[in-house]
Design a protein around this motif. Structure first.
Motif, mmCIF file in Angstrom:
data_model
loop_
_atom_site.group_PDB
_atom_site.id
_atom_site.type_symbol
_atom_site.label_atom_id
_atom_site.label_comp_id
_atom_site.label_asym_id
_atom_site.label_seq_id
_atom_site.Cartn_x
_atom_site.Cartn_y
_atom_site.Cartn_z
ATOM 1 N N SER A 40 -8.622 -18.260 2.051
ATOM 2 C CA SER A 40 -9.291 -17.250 2.860
ATOM 3 C C SER A 40 -8.541 -15.931 2.768
ATOM 4 O O SER A 40 -7.316 -15.899 2.858
ATOM 5 N N THR A 41 -9.273 -14.853 2.609
ATOM 6 C CA THR A 41 -8.655 -13.540 2.448
ATOM 7 C C THR A 41 -9.024 -12.603 3.582
ATOM 8 O O THR A 41 -10.058 -12.750 4.235
ATOM 9 N N ASN A 42 -8.164 -11.637 3.776
ATOM 10 C CA ASN A 42 -8.379 -10.619 4.791
ATOM 11 C C ASN A 42 -7.850 -9.300 4.254
ATOM 12 O O ASN A 42 -6.782 -9.257 3.637
ATOM 13 N N TYR A 43 -8.593 -8.225 4.480
ATOM 14 C CA TYR A 43 -8.216 -6.922 3.970
ATOM 15 C C TYR A 43 -8.255 -5.871 5.056
ATOM 16 O O TYR A 43 -9.086 -5.922 5.963
ATOM 17 N N ALA A 44 -7.370 -4.917 4.938
ATOM 18 C CA ALA A 44 -7.452 -3.745 5.785
ATOM 19 C C ALA A 44 -8.717 -2.975 5.423
ATOM 20 O O ALA A 44 -9.133 -2.958 4.263
ATOM 21 N N ASN A 45 -9.316 -2.363 6.419
ATOM 22 C CA ASN A 45 -10.548 -1.625 6.168
ATOM 23 C C ASN A 45 -10.374 -0.538 5.111
ATOM 24 O O ASN A 45 -11.304 -0.251 4.349
ATOM 25 N N SER A 46 -9.204 0.034 5.061
ATOM 26 C CA SER A 46 -8.957 1.129 4.137
ATOM 27 C C SER A 46 -8.940 0.704 2.673
ATOM 28 O O SER A 46 -9.043 1.554 1.786
ATOM 29 N N VAL A 47 -8.816 -0.590 2.415
ATOM 30 C CA VAL A 47 -8.736 -1.048 1.031
ATOM 31 C C VAL A 47 -9.857 -1.998 0.654
ATOM 32 O O VAL A 47 -9.916 -2.461 -0.500
ATOM 33 N N LYS A 48 -10.722 -2.297 1.593
ATOM 34 C CA LYS A 48 -11.840 -3.185 1.294
ATOM 35 C C LYS A 48 -12.654 -2.654 0.120
ATOM 36 O O LYS A 48 -12.912 -1.469 0.013
ATOM 37 N N ASP A 49 -13.035 -3.543 -0.753
ATOM 38 C CA ASP A 49 -13.848 -3.252 -1.929
ATOM 39 C C ASP A 49 -13.074 -2.531 -3.025
ATOM 40 O O ASP A 49 -13.649 -2.199 -4.069
ATOM 41 N N ARG A 50 -11.802 -2.277 -2.800
ATOM 42 C CA ARG A 50 -10.975 -1.655 -3.825
ATOM 43 C C ARG A 50 -9.834 -2.558 -4.271
ATOM 44 O O ARG A 50 -9.455 -2.547 -5.439
ATOM 45 N N PHE A 51 -9.274 -3.321 -3.336
ATOM 46 C CA PHE A 51 -8.148 -4.196 -3.638
ATOM 47 C C PHE A 51 -8.593 -5.649 -3.609
ATOM 48 O O PHE A 51 -9.486 -6.026 -2.851
#
Length: 122
Positions: free
Chosen positions: A56-67
């Protein structure tokens, strides 16, 4: 004791890409969660992305769809693919691992790499 070593940082132009790697000294099978944090002067260290043992992954909003974060248990490695980099992504990036054990209380073991510098500039 888990040892973490990051690599792959460097200088890249805006819009470019980098792939960060984190090598663990031992098997990461027993690590509950791994992630990437970043820190710039004057700012608190922030979570960029994390991945659990179950994937399961989790991303900061600032990097979603980029990292994109990924792990390779066979190689005891953690990766962060960074695309469409922006100047605001400039920071020292740290690899992190957490191991939790349940005794009479929950005990957390946190491990950090030394950090790798990512600079996004023209």
């Amino acid at each position: 004791q888990v040892q973490l070593v990051e690599s792959g940082g460097g200088l890249v132009q805006p819009g470019g890409s980098l792939r960060l790697s984190c090598a663990a000294s031992g098997s990461i099978d027993s690590i509950n969660s791994m992630g990437w944090y970043r820190q710039t002067p004057g700012k608190q260290r922030e979570l960029v992305a994390s991945i659990s043992s179950g994937g399961s992954t989790n991303y900061a909003n600032s990097v979603k769809d980029r990292f994109t974060i990924s792990r390779d248990n066979a190689k005891n490695a953690l990766y962060l693919q960074m695309n469409s980099l922006k100047p605001e992504d400039t920071a020292v990036y740290f690899c992190h691992a957490r191991r939790v054990r349940s005794y009479s209380v929950l005990v957390y073991y946190d491990y950090w790499g030394q950090g790798t510098q990512v600079t996004v500039s023209s």
